[in-house]
Design a protein around this motif. Sequence first.
Motif, PDB file in Angstrom:
ATOM      1  N   ASN A   1       4.434   5.832  -5.250  1.00 19.41           N
ATOM      2  CA  ASN A   1       4.693   5.922  -6.727  1.00 19.41           C
ATOM      3  C   ASN A   1       3.525   6.272  -7.578  1.00 19.41           C
ATOM      4  O   ASN A   1       3.405   6.686  -8.633  1.00 19.41           O
ATOM      5  CB  ASN A   1       5.064   4.760  -7.246  1.00 19.41           C
ATOM      6  N   GLY A   2       2.283   6.107  -6.820  1.00 13.18           N
ATOM      7  CA  GLY A   2       1.043   6.379  -7.595  1.00 13.18           C
ATOM      8  C   GLY A   2       0.831   5.003  -8.448  1.00 13.18           C
ATOM      9  O   GLY A   2       1.621   4.180  -8.668  1.00 13.18           O
ATOM     10  N   ASN A   3      -0.224   5.197  -9.149  1.00 12.20           N
ATOM     11  CA  ASN A   3      -0.660   4.020 -10.201  1.00 12.20           C
ATOM     12  C   ASN A   3      -1.284   4.617 -11.498  1.00 12.20           C
ATOM     13  O   ASN A   3      -2.424   5.135 -11.141  1.00 12.20           O
ATOM     14  CB  ASN A   3      -1.705   3.004  -9.571  1.00 12.20           C
TER      15      ASN A   3
ATOM     16  N   HIS B   1      -2.296   3.262 -14.207  1.00  8.81           N
ATOM     17  CA  HIS B   1      -3.465   2.621 -14.881  1.00  8.81           C
ATOM     18  C   HIS B   1      -4.539   2.771 -14.107  1.00  8.81           C
ATOM     19  O   HIS B   1      -5.377   2.778 -14.768  1.00  8.81           O
ATOM     20  CB  HIS B   1      -3.002   1.025 -14.733  1.00  8.81           C
ATOM     21  N   ALA B   2      -4.476   2.812 -12.679  1.00  5.17           N
ATOM     22  CA  ALA B   2      -5.893   2.954 -12.214  1.00  5.17           C
ATOM     23  C   ALA B   2      -6.152   4.305 -11.841  1.00  5.17           C
ATOM     24  O   ALA B   2      -7.002   4.620 -11.099  1.00  5.17           O
ATOM     25  CB  ALA B   2      -5.689   2.329 -10.634  1.00  5.17           C
ATOM     26  N   ARG B   3      -5.203   5.433 -12.265  1.00  6.25           N
ATOM     27  CA  ARG B   3      -5.465   6.832 -12.095  1.00  6.25           C
ATOM     28  C   ARG B   3      -5.387   7.021 -10.693  1.00  6.25           C
ATOM     29  O   ARG B   3      -6.306   7.839 -10.000  1.00  6.25           O
ATOM     30  CB  ARG B   3      -6.602   7.403 -12.835  1.00  6.25           C
ATOM     31  N   TRP B   4      -4.336   6.481  -9.818  1.00  9.98           N
ATOM     32  CA  TRP B   4      -4.219   6.861  -8.379  1.00  9.98           C
ATOM     33  C   TRP B   4      -3.326   7.920  -8.189  1.00  9.98           C
ATOM     34  O   TRP B   4      -1.975   7.489  -8.388  1.00  9.98           O
ATOM     35  CB  TRP B   4      -4.042   5.683  -7.520  1.00  9.98           C
ATOM     36  N   ASP B   5      -3.205   9.033  -7.779  1.00  8.64           N
ATOM     37  CA  ASP B   5      -2.078   9.926  -7.776  1.00  8.64           C
ATOM     38  C   ASP B   5      -1.377   9.493  -6.263  1.00  8.64           C
ATOM     39  O   ASP B   5      -1.815   8.899  -5.292  1.00  8.64           O
ATOM     40  CB  ASP B   5      -2.708  11.318  -7.331  1.00  8.64           C
ATOM     41  N   LYS B   6      -0.004   9.915  -6.461  1.00 12.26           N
ATOM     42  CA  LYS B   6       0.872   9.517  -5.119  1.00 12.26           C
ATOM     43  C   LYS B   6       0.433  10.680  -4.040  1.00 12.26           C
ATOM     44  O   LYS B   6       0.247  11.736  -4.353  1.00 12.26           O
ATOM     45  CB  LYS B   6       2.385   9.681  -5.590  1.00 12.26           C
TER      46      LYS B   6
ATOM     47  N   THR C   1      -0.516  -6.956 -14.416  1.00 14.00           N
ATOM     48  CA  THR C   1       0.800  -6.432 -14.202  1.00 14.00           C
ATOM     49  C   THR C   1       0.657  -4.871 -13.875  1.00 14.00           C
ATOM     50  O   THR C   1       1.682  -4.185 -13.627  1.00 14.00           O
ATOM     51  CB  THR C   1       1.655  -6.545 -15.662  1.00 14.00           C
ATOM     52  N   ASP C   2      -0.683  -4.274 -13.766  1.00 10.25           N
ATOM     53  CA  ASP C   2      -0.680  -3.068 -13.372  1.00 10.25           C
ATOM     54  C   ASP C   2      -0.315  -2.782 -12.067  1.00 10.25           C
ATOM     55  O   ASP C   2       0.227  -1.445 -11.806  1.00 10.25           O
ATOM     56  CB  ASP C   2      -2.076  -2.580 -13.475  1.00 10.25           C
ATOM     57  N   MET C   3      -0.600  -3.760 -11.143  1.00 15.28           N
ATOM     58  CA  MET C   3      -0.236  -3.488  -9.837  1.00 15.28           C
ATOM     59  C   MET C   3       0.973  -4.333  -9.379  1.00 15.28           C
ATOM     60  O   MET C   3       0.944  -5.491  -9.662  1.00 15.28           O
ATOM     61  CB  MET C   3      -1.553  -3.993  -8.961  1.00 15.28           C
ATOM     62  N   ALA C   4       1.746  -3.592  -8.654  1.00 19.85           N
ATOM     63  CA  ALA C   4       2.792  -4.553  -8.057  1.00 19.85           C
ATOM     64  C   ALA C   4       2.489  -5.794  -7.150  1.00 19.85           C
ATOM     65  O   ALA C   4       3.277  -6.676  -7.218  1.00 19.85           O
ATOM     66  CB  ALA C   4       3.992  -3.596  -7.422  1.00 19.85           C
TER      67      ALA C   4
ATOM     68  N   ILE D   1       0.840  -1.057  -0.046  1.00 21.59           N
ATOM     69  CA  ILE D   1       0.157   0.021   0.170  1.00 21.59           C
ATOM     70  C   ILE D   1       1.013   1.132  -0.022  1.00 21.59           C
ATOM     71  O   ILE D   1       0.634   2.235  -0.676  1.00 21.59           O
ATOM     72  CB  ILE D   1      -0.900  -0.173   1.309  1.00 21.59           C
ATOM     73  N   SER D   2       1.796   1.219   0.642  1.00 19.97           N
ATOM     74  CA  SER D   2       2.763   2.324   0.782  1.00 19.97           C
ATOM     75  C   SER D   2       3.527   2.440  -0.702  1.00 19.97           C
ATOM     76  O   SER D   2       3.963   3.749  -0.942  1.00 19.97           O
ATOM     77  CB  SER D   2       3.964   2.053   1.592  1.00 19.97           C
ATOM     78  N   GLU D   3       3.764   1.593  -1.206  1.00 25.67           N
ATOM     79  CA  GLU D   3       4.500   1.410  -2.644  1.00 25.67           C
ATOM     80  C   GLU D   3       3.401   2.246  -3.715  1.00 25.67           C
ATOM     81  O   GLU D   3       3.894   3.249  -4.382  1.00 25.67           O
ATOM     82  CB  GLU D   3       4.828   0.347  -3.243  1.00 25.67           C
ATOM     83  N   VAL D   4       1.991   2.063  -3.436  1.00 28.33           N
ATOM     84  CA  VAL D   4       1.213   2.903  -4.227  1.00 28.33           C
ATOM     85  C   VAL D   4       0.954   4.165  -3.976  1.00 28.33           C
ATOM     86  O   VAL D   4       0.970   5.160  -4.707  1.00 28.33           O
ATOM     87  CB  VAL D   4      -0.109   1.803  -4.136  1.00 28.33           C
TER      88      VAL D   4
END
Lengths: 198, 164
Positions: A134-136, A138-143, B47-50, A128-131
């Motif tokens: 760095n954000g994501n 593909h899912a349009r989640w901002d860091k 592969t989108d999510m680590a 969760i901290s990695e998301v």
Amino acid sequence: MAVSKLVLAATSTKSCKVLLGLRVLAFSATLSAAIVMGLNKETKTFVVGNVGNTPVKATFTAKFQHTPAFVFFVVANAMVSFHNMLMIAVHLFGGEMEFTSFRLLSVAILDMLNVTLISAAANAAAFISEVGKNGNKHARWDKICDRFATYCDHGAGALIAAFAGVVLMLIISAISISRLAQPNKCSSSTAAAPSVLP
Amino acid sequence: MAKLTKRIGALVLRLAAFGAALAALIVMVTSRERASFFAVSLEAKYTDMAAFKYFVIANAVVSVYSFLVLFLPKESLLWKFVVVLDLVMTMLLTSSISAALAVAQVGKKGNANAGWLPICGQVPKFCDQVTGALIAGFVALVLYVLLLLYSLHSVVDPFLLQKS
């Protein structure tokens, strides 16, 4: 051959001190992880717009309760540190209790359960901290770490302590399992219960 | 006779754990969905999510390990090593399931405080397949905990039934 030597080494009285030292380290690591993450909170005001010439400010808070993974992290670390405290107490003050194989087995099984618990908690919080860092795309989640830097730093510290706890718990569990092979009382008072040589 | 049934039981358990881990791996790898809304087409892959990549890798490692242990001969000295490796594999399984579940929960419910919107509304089939993979992974975990208890019992003899 190497395995029996390892098992023999694990059941001498010196290994009892090693086990106690490892448990103290694991207790402090998981307790500090739980406390640091439990007190993790940051409040910041941002300018969200302009009305005419005056900037409009809004206050945002980043708390650990916002993320279920971090709540699980705090609870699991508290449970594992409580387990270690209990095991240290049993180790130091349980010498008069009857030293049956049931006691060794329950210690080994509890250690294994706590190893899985803390590894699950540390990994969930890590991903969760990695998301969050760095954000994501593909899912349009901002860091969020660029805006709440202190929150992220404290979380990173708690994560490092928890991973140290994971490694320590794994070693402790391995030693507990090997103590099942040759039960040996850990009290230094009597020269009792000579270990059965393989 | 009792020993033989116990050994067969353990082999069946390990085969089931191998099957469950392999199923989790395959279901996660084949989960893919393409959705388009407005003029934007997005494709959801594992592969989108680590966390999902880690889930796939961990389950692959566990499947390969289970497959190799299935063929371990009965009197080999490596059975003592199998106890520790079973513990490590259980740790791998719990951590992978926990990480994938944490990220999937954010994908399903979103995180209003961080401004993260849920994505399951746009790619429901992908979400369902990820859920299926997680369930298979959880079954593999339960089977591995049982296997760990069994290996502990058979190798280390905790109740000291055999006087040596």
